[in-house]
Design a protein around this motif. Structure first.
Motif, PDB file in Angstrom:
ATOM      1  N   LEU A   1       0.824  -1.215   0.000  1.00  0.00           N
ATOM      2  CA  LEU A   1       0.000   0.000   0.000  1.00  0.00           C
ATOM      3  C   LEU A   1       0.855   1.260   0.000  1.00  0.00           C
ATOM      4  CD1 LEU A   1      -2.033  -2.260   1.538  1.00  0.00           C
ATOM      5  CD2 LEU A   1      -3.457  -0.235   1.249  1.00  0.00           C
ATOM      6  N   ASP A   2       2.111   1.099  -0.426  1.00  0.00           N
ATOM      7  CA  ASP A   2       2.976   2.268  -0.590  1.00  0.00           C
ATOM      8  C   ASP A   2       2.430   3.098  -1.761  1.00  0.00           C
ATOM      9  OD1 ASP A   2       6.214   2.844   0.221  1.00  0.00           O
ATOM     10  OD2 ASP A   2       5.383   3.882  -1.521  1.00  0.00           O
ATOM     11  N   TYR A   3       2.297   4.395  -1.556  1.00  0.00           N
ATOM     12  CA  TYR A   3       1.746   5.247  -2.611  1.00  0.00           C
ATOM     13  C   TYR A   3       2.704   5.360  -3.806  1.00  0.00           C
ATOM     14  CZ  TYR A   3      -2.659   6.718  -0.481  1.00  0.00           C
ATOM     15  OH  TYR A   3      -3.950   6.746   0.008  1.00  0.00           O
ATOM     16  N   GLY A   4       3.966   5.016  -3.586  1.00  0.00           N
ATOM     17  CA  GLY A   4       4.879   4.886  -4.720  1.00  0.00           C
ATOM     18  C   GLY A   4       4.429   3.775  -5.644  1.00  0.00           C
ATOM     19  N   PHE A   5       4.024   2.665  -5.063  1.00  0.00           N
ATOM     20  CA  PHE A   5       3.557   1.515  -5.845  1.00  0.00           C
ATOM     21  C   PHE A   5       2.159   1.757  -6.412  1.00  0.00           C
ATOM     22  CE2 PHE A   5       1.297  -2.628  -5.979  1.00  0.00           C
ATOM     23  CZ  PHE A   5       2.034  -3.241  -6.975  1.00  0.00           C
ATOM     24  N   LEU A   6       1.259   2.278  -5.594  1.00  0.00           N
ATOM     25  CA  LEU A   6      -0.145   2.421  -6.025  1.00  0.00           C
ATOM     26  C   LEU A   6      -0.345   3.547  -7.039  1.00  0.00           C
ATOM     27  CD1 LEU A   6      -2.104   1.921  -2.668  1.00  0.00           C
ATOM     28  CD2 LEU A   6      -1.829   0.274  -4.528  1.00  0.00           C
ATOM     29  N   TYR A   7       0.396   4.662  -6.866  1.00  0.00           N
ATOM     30  CA  TYR A   7       0.126   5.858  -7.690  1.00  0.00           C
ATOM     31  C   TYR A   7       1.364   6.474  -8.338  1.00  0.00           C
ATOM     32  CZ  TYR A   7      -4.003   5.447  -4.774  1.00  0.00           C
ATOM     33  OH  TYR A   7      -5.104   4.953  -4.123  1.00  0.00           O
ATOM     34  N   GLY A   8       2.520   5.851  -8.128  1.00  0.00           N
ATOM     35  CA  GLY A   8       3.744   6.478  -8.624  1.00  0.00           C
ATOM     36  C   GLY A   8       4.056   7.769  -7.885  1.00  0.00           C
ATOM     37  N   TYR A   9       3.630   7.829  -6.617  1.00  0.00           N
ATOM     38  CA  TYR A   9       3.849   9.057  -5.832  1.00  0.00           C
ATOM     39  C   TYR A   9       5.256   9.005  -5.229  1.00  0.00           C
ATOM     40  CZ  TYR A   9       1.987  13.257  -3.597  1.00  0.00           C
ATOM     41  OH  TYR A   9       1.734  14.558  -3.248  1.00  0.00           O
ATOM     42  N   GLY A  10       6.241   9.392  -6.033  1.00  0.00           N
ATOM     43  CA  GLY A  10       7.615   9.333  -5.561  1.00  0.00           C
ATOM     44  C   GLY A  10       8.576  10.011  -6.511  1.00  0.00           C
ATOM     45  N   LEU A  11       9.821  10.075  -6.079  1.00  0.00           N
ATOM     46  CA  LEU A  11      10.892  10.726  -6.836  1.00  0.00           C
ATOM     47  C   LEU A  11      12.112   9.817  -6.854  1.00  0.00           C
ATOM     48  CD1 LEU A  11      10.686  14.177  -5.068  1.00  0.00           C
ATOM     49  CD2 LEU A  11      10.130  13.776  -7.477  1.00  0.00           C
ATOM     50  N   PHE A  12      12.999  10.082  -7.796  1.00  0.00           N
ATOM     51  CA  PHE A  12      14.283   9.384  -7.723  1.00  0.00           C
ATOM     52  C   PHE A  12      15.402  10.244  -8.275  1.00  0.00           C
ATOM     53  CE2 PHE A  12      12.953   8.339 -11.989  1.00  0.00           C
ATOM     54  CZ  PHE A  12      14.123   8.238 -12.713  1.00  0.00           C
ATOM     55  N   GLU A  13      16.616   9.824  -8.000  1.00  0.00           N
ATOM     56  CA  GLU A  13      17.819  10.445  -8.560  1.00  0.00           C
ATOM     57  C   GLU A  13      18.752   9.323  -8.978  1.00  0.00           C
ATOM     58  OE1 GLU A  13      19.131  13.682  -8.958  1.00  0.00           O
ATOM     59  OE2 GLU A  13      17.125  14.434  -8.479  1.00  0.00           O
ATOM     60  N   THR A  14      19.380   9.472 -10.114  1.00  0.00           N
ATOM     61  CA  THR A  14      20.431   8.538 -10.520  1.00  0.00           C
ATOM     62  C   THR A  14      21.754   9.291 -10.521  1.00  0.00           C
ATOM     63  OG1 THR A  14      18.875   7.351 -11.926  1.00  0.00           O
ATOM     64  CG2 THR A  14      21.202   6.938 -12.313  1.00  0.00           C
ATOM     65  N   MET A  15      22.738   8.715  -9.873  1.00  0.00           N
ATOM     66  CA  MET A  15      24.035   9.383  -9.747  1.00  0.00           C
ATOM     67  C   MET A  15      25.143   8.405 -10.106  1.00  0.00           C
ATOM     68  SD  MET A  15      23.230  10.939  -6.005  1.00  0.00           S
ATOM     69  CE  MET A  15      21.590  10.373  -5.621  1.00  0.00           C
ATOM     70  N   ARG A  16      26.321   8.965 -10.317  1.00  0.00           N
ATOM     71  CA  ARG A  16      27.466   8.102 -10.585  1.00  0.00           C
ATOM     72  C   ARG A  16      28.574   8.419  -9.602  1.00  0.00           C
ATOM     73  NH1 ARG A  16      30.626   7.315 -16.398  1.00  0.00           N
ATOM     74  NH2 ARG A  16      32.454   6.257 -15.532  1.00  0.00           N
ATOM     75  N   ALA A  17      29.167   7.362  -9.060  1.00  0.00           N
ATOM     76  CA  ALA A  17      30.332   7.529  -8.180  1.00  0.00           C
ATOM     77  C   ALA A  17      31.586   7.115  -8.931  1.00  0.00           C
ATOM     78  CB  ALA A  17      30.173   6.682  -6.925  1.00  0.00           C
TER      79      ALA A  17
END
Lengths: 284, 284
Positions: A22-38
């Motif tokens: 029931l995570d709203y990331g899963f249910l509605y795509g309510y989330g953010l992300f960042e891709t980085m390189r080390a």
């Protein structure tokens, strides 16, 4: 060694990383992300990535203010004994009630994935990327076009079009027919010696690498411009390239089977790639 | 009794419903959903919902062909001893590798939530809904505009605009400035006695209730038309209403503080609501 991921304060094996259905990331795509390189264990422009994430979190009302993400990222890199790495931070609104109501989500979900990154070999940079024009348009009329949100399916579908056509990337126009960005990278091109890239109003995710390139250009004597750019201006460009944290500065040499510029990596592209890598080598 | 959810073949308490944090539904919004309403334990137009889900799954390459969703839905309703219920089926591509590659997802995640549904009281239908025009545009240039995908954040943000303005719903235009749909419902209006609703090319999720209304209209002697509709045509409409599986046919009586039509529920709206409820009562 099994991969270790960071989830809500704990470093755990990837196979044990579970979240509520029931995570709203899963249910509605309510989330953010960042891709980085080390590089050698250090994340390039980490502060810039975290600043963008914080700004975007504010737009979406994601309460991440007190999280020490910097430490969490470094811990994840170390737990996996990584040197050159790709890092993905995903933050969602967390678990909420079944009836859609974001105010019922009490605590964000924070996931950090870090894995070994194998850069493209030099031959790929010497050859450059071939792109196709995607059938999918970016929507500058949504705030999500300017955020790296978990609503990322358009990008995956555009990239699938590229793969199906045997190309490396797919370029998306916005709803007005101007260039926006590629499925997973920003676009630059050179017209009459001027470096141009679609502006923020074009419906783009303004990438950290894009921002870095716009900083690097002036000291190199390269004039740059954020602009509304037509597709035919890309086909007629002197040269072009794509940017993101992982591919850095990748020459774009062909679009829909036709050469862009000379059909080989251009001199300003080479200059900016060299400058970018020099910046990486010396730190920010 | 604690709420029971269906997750990947099992009926379990909601608090135990966990999925992998590497589910592509969570990481990229790679998923679909359906919202349905059950009356006295029976889901209205279940086959239509499942057909749409299957069609959408094919577009996204989600392998759900062999799942007996009908049984899973009925089991979930019974496990929760529900009569009038709201049901949400969410299906994602499932767990995959950290580097974005949908082909690494081997098995879809299937979640079914069912809860008691309390319909709006009759007074709300007699009064009608007030709407605002959202700042967020629908993107008819993406296939996602026609699917109920887990990329649902635009809708939640539009609904937040409505809540902030003290309205019941928010109406979104498409990128060409034509009416698309409300944040969680489809729009109908009446002009010169003709029932009109934005067509599929307008960037809408073509709802099952919308489809039902278009079926009900002709036998009632109401001519209908799927059309490009300007916003001023809505403000000048004789009457208007919103549809979805939960609210059925809800009069739309005010937009941005100004009355639509007479500012009260119109006669065709009433007629269609009555016919819809009669259909519900007699089954499909």
């Amino acid at each position: 060694m099994s991969e270790i991921v960071y989830l809500n304060g704990s470093l755990i094996p990837r196979s044990q990383a579970q979240i509520s259905a029931l995570d709203y990331g899963f249910l509605y795509g309510y989330g953010l992300f960042e891709t980085m390189r080390a590089y050698e264990g250090q994340v390039f422009r980490l502060d810039n990535h975290l600043r963008r994430l914080a700004d975007s979190a504010e737009v979406l009302g994601l309460p991440i203010g007190t999280l020490d993400l910097k430490k969490a990222i470094m811990d994840t890199i170390q737990a996996n004994q990584l040197s050159d790495a790709r890092i993905r931070v995903a933050i969602s609104l967390g678990e909420g009630e079944t009836v859609p109501d974001p105010s019922t989500c009490k605590k964000p979900t924070v996931l950090i994935l870090a894995g070994d990154y194998q850069p493209y070999p030099e031959e790929v940079y010497q050859k450059g990327f071939r792109v196709v024009v995607s059938s999918i348009h970016r929507n500058s009329g949504s705030p999500l076009s300017r955020l790296k949100s978990a609503n990322y399916l358009d990008s995956l579908l555009a990239r699938k079009e590229a793969r199906t056509a045997g190309a490396n990337e797919a370029i998306c126009l916005n709803e007005k027919g101007f260039l926006a960005e590629a499925s997973m990278s920003n676009i630059f091109l050179v017209t009459n010696g001027i470096l141009r890239t679609p502006g923020q109003e074009s419906g783009i995710l303004p990438g950290i690498t894009r921002e870095t390139i716009l900083e690097l250009a002036p000291p190199l004597g390269i004039n740059s411009l954020e602009d509304n750019i037509r597709l035919d201006e890309l086909s007629q460009a002197q040269e072009a390239f794509l940017t993101n944290s992982l591919i850095e500065v990748m020459p774009l040499i062909e679009m829909d089977g036709k050469p862009v510029g000379s059909g080989t990596p251009g001199p300003l592209t080479q200059k900016l790639l060299t400058a970018y890598r020099e910046l990486v080598r010396t730190g920010e």
